[in-house]
Design a protein around this motif. Sequence first.
Motif, PDB file in Angstrom:
ATOM      1  N   MET A 130       6.191  75.352 -29.721  1.00  0.00           N
ATOM      2  CA  MET A 130       5.048  76.070 -29.992  1.00  0.00           C
ATOM      3  C   MET A 130       4.983  76.381 -31.437  1.00  0.00           C
ATOM      4  O   MET A 130       3.779  76.763 -31.958  1.00  0.00           O
ATOM      5  CB  MET A 130       5.279  77.444 -29.004  1.00  0.00           C
ATOM      6  CG  MET A 130       5.016  77.404 -27.645  1.00  0.00           C
ATOM      7  SD  MET A 130       3.333  76.826 -27.005  1.00  0.00           S
ATOM      8  CE  MET A 130       3.331  75.138 -26.771  1.00  0.00           C
ATOM      9  N   ARG A 155       6.910  62.541 -17.586  1.00  0.00           N
ATOM     10  CA  ARG A 155       6.241  63.327 -18.968  1.00  0.00           C
ATOM     11  C   ARG A 155       7.261  63.591 -19.647  1.00  0.00           C
ATOM     12  O   ARG A 155       8.267  64.082 -19.124  1.00  0.00           O
ATOM     13  CB  ARG A 155       5.242  64.444 -18.360  1.00  0.00           C
ATOM     14  CG  ARG A 155       5.988  65.536 -17.974  1.00  0.00           C
ATOM     15  CD  ARG A 155       4.784  66.684 -17.736  1.00  0.00           C
ATOM     16  NE  ARG A 155       5.642  68.058 -17.341  1.00  0.00           N
ATOM     17  CZ  ARG A 155       4.923  69.050 -16.884  1.00  0.00           C
ATOM     18  NH1 ARG A 155       3.575  69.018 -16.396  1.00  0.00           N
ATOM     19  NH2 ARG A 155       5.608  70.137 -16.873  1.00  0.00           N
ATOM     20  N   THR A 188       8.591  76.111 -24.692  1.00  0.00           N
ATOM     21  CA  THR A 188       7.939  76.833 -23.438  1.00  0.00           C
ATOM     22  C   THR A 188       6.507  76.124 -23.276  1.00  0.00           C
ATOM     23  O   THR A 188       5.904  75.498 -24.343  1.00  0.00           O
ATOM     24  CB  THR A 188       7.870  78.274 -23.715  1.00  0.00           C
ATOM     25  OG1 THR A 188       7.496  78.844 -22.323  1.00  0.00           O
ATOM     26  CG2 THR A 188       7.095  78.733 -24.659  1.00  0.00           C
ATOM     27  N   PHE A 189       5.879  76.699 -22.125  1.00  0.00           N
ATOM     28  CA  PHE A 189       4.386  76.157 -21.985  1.00  0.00           C
ATOM     29  C   PHE A 189       3.536  77.187 -22.826  1.00  0.00           C
ATOM     30  O   PHE A 189       3.997  78.238 -22.870  1.00  0.00           O
ATOM     31  CB  PHE A 189       4.125  76.334 -20.443  1.00  0.00           C
ATOM     32  CG  PHE A 189       2.675  76.032 -20.076  1.00  0.00           C
ATOM     33  CD1 PHE A 189       2.313  74.844 -20.491  1.00  0.00           C
ATOM     34  CD2 PHE A 189       1.737  76.854 -19.444  1.00  0.00           C
ATOM     35  CE1 PHE A 189       0.610  74.377 -20.358  1.00  0.00           C
ATOM     36  CE2 PHE A 189       0.632  76.665 -19.264  1.00  0.00           C
ATOM     37  CZ  PHE A 189      -0.013  75.296 -19.590  1.00  0.00           C
ATOM     38  N   VAL A 190       2.243  76.792 -23.118  1.00  0.00           N
ATOM     39  CA  VAL A 190       1.540  77.502 -24.075  1.00  0.00           C
ATOM     40  C   VAL A 190       1.167  78.836 -23.585  1.00  0.00           C
ATOM     41  O   VAL A 190       1.057  80.016 -24.199  1.00  0.00           O
ATOM     42  CB  VAL A 190       0.127  76.659 -24.449  1.00  0.00           C
ATOM     43  CG1 VAL A 190      -0.692  76.630 -23.440  1.00  0.00           C
ATOM     44  CG2 VAL A 190      -0.333  77.365 -25.883  1.00  0.00           C
ATOM     45  N   GLU A 239      13.161  68.421 -27.429  1.00  0.00           N
ATOM     46  CA  GLU A 239      11.864  68.004 -27.426  1.00  0.00           C
ATOM     47  C   GLU A 239      11.788  66.468 -27.799  1.00  0.00           C
ATOM     48  O   GLU A 239      10.680  65.886 -26.818  1.00  0.00           O
ATOM     49  CB  GLU A 239      11.129  68.699 -28.585  1.00  0.00           C
ATOM     50  CG  GLU A 239       9.692  68.261 -28.596  1.00  0.00           C
ATOM     51  CD  GLU A 239       8.731  68.509 -30.019  1.00  0.00           C
ATOM     52  OE1 GLU A 239       7.579  68.570 -30.126  1.00  0.00           O
ATOM     53  OE2 GLU A 239       9.782  69.002 -31.080  1.00  0.00           O
ATOM     54  N   TRP A 245       7.331  69.849 -23.376  1.00  0.00           N
ATOM     55  CA  TRP A 245       6.292  70.532 -24.108  1.00  0.00           C
ATOM     56  C   TRP A 245       6.406  70.222 -25.621  1.00  0.00           C
ATOM     57  O   TRP A 245       7.701  70.200 -25.957  1.00  0.00           O
ATOM     58  CB  TRP A 245       5.924  72.107 -23.911  1.00  0.00           C
ATOM     59  CG  TRP A 245       6.045  72.206 -22.474  1.00  0.00           C
ATOM     60  CD1 TRP A 245       5.091  72.151 -21.548  1.00  0.00           C
ATOM     61  CD2 TRP A 245       6.920  72.832 -21.659  1.00  0.00           C
ATOM     62  NE1 TRP A 245       5.398  72.522 -20.425  1.00  0.00           N
ATOM     63  CE2 TRP A 245       6.574  73.106 -20.282  1.00  0.00           C
ATOM     64  CE3 TRP A 245       8.279  73.365 -21.915  1.00  0.00           C
ATOM     65  CZ2 TRP A 245       7.454  73.572 -19.280  1.00  0.00           C
ATOM     66  CZ3 TRP A 245       8.991  73.647 -20.943  1.00  0.00           C
ATOM     67  CH2 TRP A 245       8.769  73.922 -19.758  1.00  0.00           C
ATOM     68  N   SER A 295       2.352  74.362 -32.852  1.00  0.00           N
ATOM     69  CA  SER A 295       0.955  74.141 -32.577  1.00  0.00           C
ATOM     70  C   SER A 295       0.030  74.969 -33.741  1.00  0.00           C
ATOM     71  O   SER A 295       0.720  76.089 -34.120  1.00  0.00           O
ATOM     72  CB  SER A 295       1.005  75.121 -31.338  1.00  0.00           C
ATOM     73  OG  SER A 295      -0.407  75.570 -31.377  1.00  0.00           O
ATOM     74  N   THR A 310      13.044  77.511 -17.572  1.00  0.00           N
ATOM     75  CA  THR A 310      12.774  76.385 -17.665  1.00  0.00           C
ATOM     76  C   THR A 310      12.869  75.331 -16.601  1.00  0.00           C
ATOM     77  O   THR A 310      14.063  75.054 -16.026  1.00  0.00           O
ATOM     78  CB  THR A 310      13.244  75.702 -18.860  1.00  0.00           C
ATOM     79  OG1 THR A 310      12.987  76.453 -20.233  1.00  0.00           O
ATOM     80  CG2 THR A 310      12.381  74.144 -19.307  1.00  0.00           C
TER      81      THR A 310
END
Length: 383
Positions: free
Chosen positions: A346, A340, A97-99, A367, A343, A349, A162
């Motif tokens: 997470m 691109r 997911t996005f941060v 990913e 992501w 991170s 998503t």
Amino acid sequence: MFDTLIEFIRDQYQTKDFIPLHAPVFSGREREYVLETIESTFVSSVGAFVDRFEQDMAKYTGSQRGVATVNGTAALHIALQLAGVKSGELVITQALTFVATCNAIAYCGAEPVFIDVDRHTLGLSPSALQSWLAENAILDADGLCRAKADNRIVRACVPMHTFGHPVELDLLVEVCTQWNLVLVEDAAESLGSFYKNRHTGTIGALGMLSFNGNKIITTGGGGMILTNEVLGARAKHLTTTAKKPHAYEYVHDEVGYNYRLPNLNAALGCAQLEQLEKFIEAKRALAGRYASLLQGSALQFVTEPADCRSNYWLNAVICESAAHRDALLAETNGKGVMTRPIWGLMNTSPTYSHCLKGDLSNSTWLESVVVNLPSSVLSEFLR
């Protein structure tokens, strides 16, 4: 194959210049509405366009209430607060997911638990969720879901749709009901997407949308909480600094947030929303062309799940390998066509590497192989 794809993309957008991943389109009454706002002098958080945008969005999505916010992250933060998320608790979401999804959880003082996604939706997997809960959680005497490891309350579940593709909501609702979890939909990317004829963001207790500059419609920056009338009233209060109505006094009865969407941005949103179905028609047409081009090739085009209508916010392909993905990214970007990768997970991170997680096999694989292709609205649909 790469040269064929690049040529195809350039042909769709009829340009030899740089092609962005997703550019906003202002082809309606945006200028008129924004100028009307400027002339009214009500450019900040009070104005007719804020009310109109909330009402129009609620009507379009079928939600009882829409509450506009300054961005999607703010909308998710308040949605989680309204779901009862408190400091020290756990909130289940996906690692892919996005941060911002995780940051909104952290704003509540809670921690994410990372669960795997399904390959066909790219979103939170109901079976992976059930497996993790069965192995790692219990329901206490009060019916609260708690982690076996440290007895922390697991309060909510946040799936993310998503690239605009709906997750398996019926099954997620079943699992969340069984484990007494509040379902909060991160529908930031899925305005205009429907799951079994119901708009994403309206099936859980709360949902939220984003109108960032790269989304299917934009207010420059902005978000929206979707929920029922009772929670909507609470959301409006919290996002307007918890100020009680009064003709001239300033009375704030609890800690609130200055998360209001300015009228200037709402004016832009109203004009954009009027064109949403036209944008979706264009994006779905482009997705169909990508799918036809890539059929039988080494690039697998990501299509909408069964019984869904996806907005195809960002078109995506699955490459044969990480090396294939890297080659595609290098070739396209090197020739002025923006693509691109998806992501990074997470759980890798530094901010969230300590958090609990389940088996993330699908997430790890996706990913390494997913690439987004240019997805802006085609100009031929704007004539």
